[in-house]
Design a protein around this motif. Structure first.
Motif, PDB file in Angstrom:
ATOM      1  N   PRO A   1      54.293 -13.544 -20.320  1.00  0.00           N
ATOM      2  CA  PRO A   1      55.395 -12.736 -20.875  1.00  0.00           C
ATOM      3  C   PRO A   1      55.546 -13.675 -22.736  1.00  0.00           C
ATOM      4  CG  PRO A   1      56.311 -14.439 -19.188  1.00  0.00           C
ATOM      5  CD  PRO A   1      54.764 -13.910 -19.348  1.00  0.00           C
ATOM      6  N   GLU A   2      55.668 -14.317 -22.759  1.00  0.00           N
ATOM      7  CA  GLU A   2      55.408 -14.576 -23.807  1.00  0.00           C
ATOM      8  C   GLU A   2      54.679 -14.831 -25.381  1.00  0.00           C
ATOM      9  OE1 GLU A   2      52.784 -17.852 -21.898  1.00  0.00           O
ATOM     10  OE2 GLU A   2      54.632 -16.939 -21.561  1.00  0.00           O
ATOM     11  N   ARG A   3      53.494 -14.007 -24.924  1.00  0.00           N
ATOM     12  CA  ARG A   3      52.735 -13.748 -25.675  1.00  0.00           C
ATOM     13  C   ARG A   3      52.978 -12.304 -25.721  1.00  0.00           C
ATOM     14  NH1 ARG A   3      46.364 -15.368 -25.582  1.00  0.00           N
ATOM     15  NH2 ARG A   3      45.476 -14.615 -27.504  1.00  0.00           N
ATOM     16  N   PHE A   4      52.437 -11.175 -24.744  1.00  0.00           N
ATOM     17  CA  PHE A   4      52.641 -10.148 -24.898  1.00  0.00           C
ATOM     18  C   PHE A   4      53.620  -9.611 -24.250  1.00  0.00           C
ATOM     19  CE2 PHE A   4      48.327 -11.710 -23.584  1.00  0.00           C
ATOM     20  CZ  PHE A   4      47.412 -11.287 -23.994  1.00  0.00           C
ATOM     21  N   GLY A   5      54.964 -10.244 -24.321  1.00  0.00           N
ATOM     22  CA  GLY A   5      56.070  -9.412 -24.175  1.00  0.00           C
ATOM     23  C   GLY A   5      56.427  -8.713 -25.486  1.00  0.00           C
ATOM     24  N   LEU A   6      56.224  -8.430 -26.178  1.00  0.00           N
ATOM     25  CA  LEU A   6      56.480  -7.902 -27.987  1.00  0.00           C
ATOM     26  C   LEU A   6      56.152  -7.222 -27.718  1.00  0.00           C
ATOM     27  CD1 LEU A   6      58.956  -8.226 -29.787  1.00  0.00           C
ATOM     28  CD2 LEU A   6      57.471  -9.673 -30.972  1.00  0.00           C
ATOM     29  N   VAL A   7      54.538  -7.699 -26.953  1.00  0.00           N
ATOM     30  CA  VAL A   7      53.369  -6.097 -27.091  1.00  0.00           C
ATOM     31  C   VAL A   7      53.868  -5.031 -26.469  1.00  0.00           C
ATOM     32  CG1 VAL A   7      51.769  -5.292 -26.714  1.00  0.00           C
ATOM     33  CG2 VAL A   7      51.909  -7.805 -28.629  1.00  0.00           C
ATOM     34  N   GLU A   8      54.273  -5.151 -25.012  1.00  0.00           N
ATOM     35  CA  GLU A   8      55.276  -4.202 -24.304  1.00  0.00           C
ATOM     36  C   GLU A   8      56.244  -3.380 -25.199  1.00  0.00           C
ATOM     37  OE1 GLU A   8      55.054  -3.116 -19.867  1.00  0.00           O
ATOM     38  OE2 GLU A   8      55.283  -5.330 -20.276  1.00  0.00           O
ATOM     39  N   LEU A   9      56.858  -3.760 -25.029  1.00  0.00           N
ATOM     40  CA  LEU A   9      58.399  -3.838 -25.545  1.00  0.00           C
ATOM     41  C   LEU A   9      57.629  -2.761 -26.873  1.00  0.00           C
ATOM     42  CD1 LEU A   9      61.126  -3.623 -25.618  1.00  0.00           C
ATOM     43  CD2 LEU A   9      61.123  -5.754 -27.447  1.00  0.00           C
ATOM     44  N   GLY A  10      56.750  -3.496 -28.087  1.00  0.00           N
ATOM     45  CA  GLY A  10      56.946  -2.466 -28.741  1.00  0.00           C
ATOM     46  C   GLY A  10      56.078  -0.918 -28.537  1.00  0.00           C
ATOM     47  N   TRP A  11      55.855  -1.162 -27.173  1.00  0.00           N
ATOM     48  CA  TRP A  11      54.776   0.449 -26.688  1.00  0.00           C
ATOM     49  C   TRP A  11      55.603   0.891 -26.181  1.00  0.00           C
ATOM     50  CZ3 TRP A  11      49.998   1.111 -27.139  1.00  0.00           C
ATOM     51  CH2 TRP A  11      49.356   3.075 -26.161  1.00  0.00           C
ATOM     52  N   ALA A  12      56.914   0.120 -25.663  1.00  0.00           N
ATOM     53  CA  ALA A  12      57.668   1.358 -25.000  1.00  0.00           C
ATOM     54  C   ALA A  12      58.569   2.061 -26.104  1.00  0.00           C
ATOM     55  CB  ALA A  12      59.141   0.143 -23.566  1.00  0.00           C
ATOM     56  N   GLY A  13      58.907   1.136 -27.138  1.00  0.00           N
ATOM     57  CA  GLY A  13      59.577   1.751 -28.048  1.00  0.00           C
ATOM     58  C   GLY A  13      58.596   3.122 -28.433  1.00  0.00           C
ATOM     59  N   LEU A  14      57.548   2.848 -28.850  1.00  0.00           N
ATOM     60  CA  LEU A  14      56.662   3.380 -29.704  1.00  0.00           C
ATOM     61  C   LEU A  14      56.825   5.015 -28.416  1.00  0.00           C
ATOM     62  CD1 LEU A  14      54.660   4.796 -31.556  1.00  0.00           C
ATOM     63  CD2 LEU A  14      52.624   3.276 -30.024  1.00  0.00           C
ATOM     64  N   GLN A  15      56.347   4.610 -27.053  1.00  0.00           N
ATOM     65  CA  GLN A  15      56.950   6.017 -26.252  1.00  0.00           C
ATOM     66  C   GLN A  15      58.058   6.623 -26.623  1.00  0.00           C
ATOM     67  OE1 GLN A  15      56.213   4.093 -22.431  1.00  0.00           O
ATOM     68  NE2 GLN A  15      53.867   3.907 -22.468  1.00  0.00           N
ATOM     69  N   PHE A  16      59.066   5.711 -26.308  1.00  0.00           N
ATOM     70  CA  PHE A  16      60.247   6.101 -27.064  1.00  0.00           C
ATOM     71  C   PHE A  16      60.269   7.631 -27.888  1.00  0.00           C
ATOM     72  CE2 PHE A  16      64.089   6.330 -28.849  1.00  0.00           C
ATOM     73  CZ  PHE A  16      65.319   7.099 -28.104  1.00  0.00           C
ATOM     74  N   LEU A  17      59.706   6.411 -29.180  1.00  0.00           N
ATOM     75  CA  LEU A  17      59.562   7.605 -30.707  1.00  0.00           C
ATOM     76  C   LEU A  17      58.866   9.083 -30.479  1.00  0.00           C
ATOM     77  CD1 LEU A  17      59.042   4.438 -32.844  1.00  0.00           C
ATOM     78  CD2 LEU A  17      61.387   6.382 -32.641  1.00  0.00           C
ATOM     79  N   ALA A  18      57.464   8.982 -29.398  1.00  0.00           N
ATOM     80  CA  ALA A  18      57.099   9.676 -29.228  1.00  0.00           C
ATOM     81  C   ALA A  18      57.455  11.121 -28.724  1.00  0.00           C
ATOM     82  CB  ALA A  18      55.732   9.657 -28.355  1.00  0.00           C
ATOM     83  N   ALA A  19      58.679  10.001 -27.772  1.00  0.00           N
ATOM     84  CA  ALA A  19      59.308  11.648 -26.800  1.00  0.00           C
ATOM     85  C   ALA A  19      60.632  11.796 -27.710  1.00  0.00           C
ATOM     86  CB  ALA A  19      60.012  10.594 -25.414  1.00  0.00           C
ATOM     87  N   LEU A  20      60.822  11.644 -28.963  1.00  0.00           N
ATOM     88  CA  LEU A  20      62.216  12.202 -28.877  1.00  0.00           C
ATOM     89  C   LEU A  20      61.645  13.735 -29.964  1.00  0.00           C
ATOM     90  CD1 LEU A  20      63.367   9.470 -31.367  1.00  0.00           C
ATOM     91  CD2 LEU A  20      64.551  10.648 -29.559  1.00  0.00           C
ATOM     92  N   PRO A  21      60.447  14.002 -30.615  1.00  0.00           N
ATOM     93  CA  PRO A  21      60.045  15.350 -31.419  1.00  0.00           C
ATOM     94  C   PRO A  21      59.856  16.206 -30.147  1.00  0.00           C
ATOM     95  CG  PRO A  21      58.428  13.489 -32.018  1.00  0.00           C
ATOM     96  CD  PRO A  21      59.779  12.978 -31.111  1.00  0.00           C
ATOM     97  N   LEU A  22      60.028  16.363 -29.372  1.00  0.00           N
ATOM     98  CA  LEU A  22      59.725  16.882 -27.547  1.00  0.00           C
ATOM     99  C   LEU A  22      61.070  17.731 -27.187  1.00  0.00           C
ATOM    100  CD1 LEU A  22      57.222  15.407 -24.917  1.00  0.00           C
ATOM    101  CD2 LEU A  22      56.737  17.338 -26.453  1.00  0.00           C
TER     102      LEU A  22
END
Length: 165
Positions: A113-134
């Motif tokens: 989690p210390e190494r890839f937790g931030l990557v997954e958090l960024g991925w979740a933010g990217l998914q949220f940003l992809a849903a905004l145009p819808l």
């Protein structure tokens, strides 16, 4: 289109508000179905730590995930069509990104989690940003249905009884 077609069908178009409401309905229905499923599992398997309960819970989770995935792809494709985009090019890309998240990023962030937790958090933010145009992209104006005016061509020989005299 029936109730299941409104939530699980790929044909047609859907506006912003319809997309939002149908998404909320899907999540509420999923919560009710999961509560009923967990209740049935608890009733059927008395000791909560047994393997039957955990296996049933896994199958319930897989079924709920597939139902939500299908519904979200169906609603997104209808919304994309309303936005004027072709969903056949975008929805498979979203499915591939979901697979990358599920198969690669989520297990890696659980292991380290210390190494890839931030990557997954960024991925979740990217998914949220992809849903905004819808939700906020305006829909394409519906094509106007042209109703032809009725203009009779004139009386036929059989109906023109006045002219024959």
């Amino acid at each position: 289109m029936g109730a299941f077609g409104e939530l699980l069908g790929f044909e047609g178009r859907i506006g912003r508000l319809g997309y939002l409401w149908r998404t909320l309905v899907v999540w509420c229905l999923l919560a009710v179905l999961l509560a009923i499923g967990v209740g049935v599992l608890i009733f059927l398997v008395k000791p909560l730590g047994s393997g039957g309960y955990l296996a049933g819970l896994q199958w319930l989770t897989i079924g709920a995930s597939l139902l939500v995935l299908w519904s979200s792809f169906a609603l997104a494709s209808r919304r994309l069509r309303d936005m004027g985009l072709e969903p056949a090019y975008i929805v498979p890309l979203l499915a591939a990104l979901w697979v990358v998240n599920t198969v690669l990023l989520a297990p890696l962030s659980q292991l380290q989690p210390e190494r890839f937790g931030l990557v997954e958090l960024g991925w979740a933010g990217l998914q949220f940003l992809a849903a905004l145009p819808l939700l906020f992209w305006p829909g394409r104006a519906a094509p106007a249905t042209v109703v032809p005016d009725y203009h009779p061509a004139g009386p036929t020989a059989q109906m023109d009884w006045r002219a024959k005299g």
